[in-house]
Design a protein around this motif. Structure first.
Motif: not given
Length: 130
Positions: A38, A23, A25-27
């Motif tokens: 998130q 889950p 998604h943004r790194h």
């Protein structure tokens, strides 16, 4: 046989971690607010790593650093990391609140949280304990 056991253990660990990684998604950092999904995913992942016994402090530190890249505008994660750093120091027989003070000092002075009164108040409270 030993190689197969190691492979099975590593495979099981990877499968377990995949459920927490999926889950996320943004790194990378972005000014856009993270969704509640998130934020909940990061909370669950951190809860999981903190609950593991025995604690792997380096692994936990690495996870917090990854989290703070993405969620560095969220005071709750900075405070949680400061608390974990204090626990790690205590577990190693040291009592150095300066480390967690330095963490919040850096977050507040570098601009990430500099305009948030709640962050500055938390930093001041922690500084008083140093």
């Amino acid at each position: 046989q030993m190689r197969e056991e190691l492979w099975a253990a590593a495979s099981e660990e990877a499968s377990l971690l995949r459920t927490f990684e999926a889950p996320l998604h943004r790194h990378y950092f972005h000014q856009k607010v993270l969704s509640s999904a998130q934020l909940d995913a990061w909370r669950r992942f951190l809860d999981f790593e903190e609950s593991r016994e025995p604690r792997d402090w380096r692994r936990l530190q690495g996870l917090f650093e990854r989290c703070l890249i993405v969620a560095n505008n969220y005071l709750e994660f900075w405070l949680r990391y400061a608390s974990v750093l204090e626990q790690a120091e205590a577990a190693h027989g040291q009592n150095k609140p300066e480390i967690s003070c330095g963490l919040l000092r850096g977050a507040c002075l570098s601009g990430r949280l500099s305009r948030r009164p709640d962050a500055l108040a938390a930093w001041a409270e922690l500084e008083e304990s140093c």
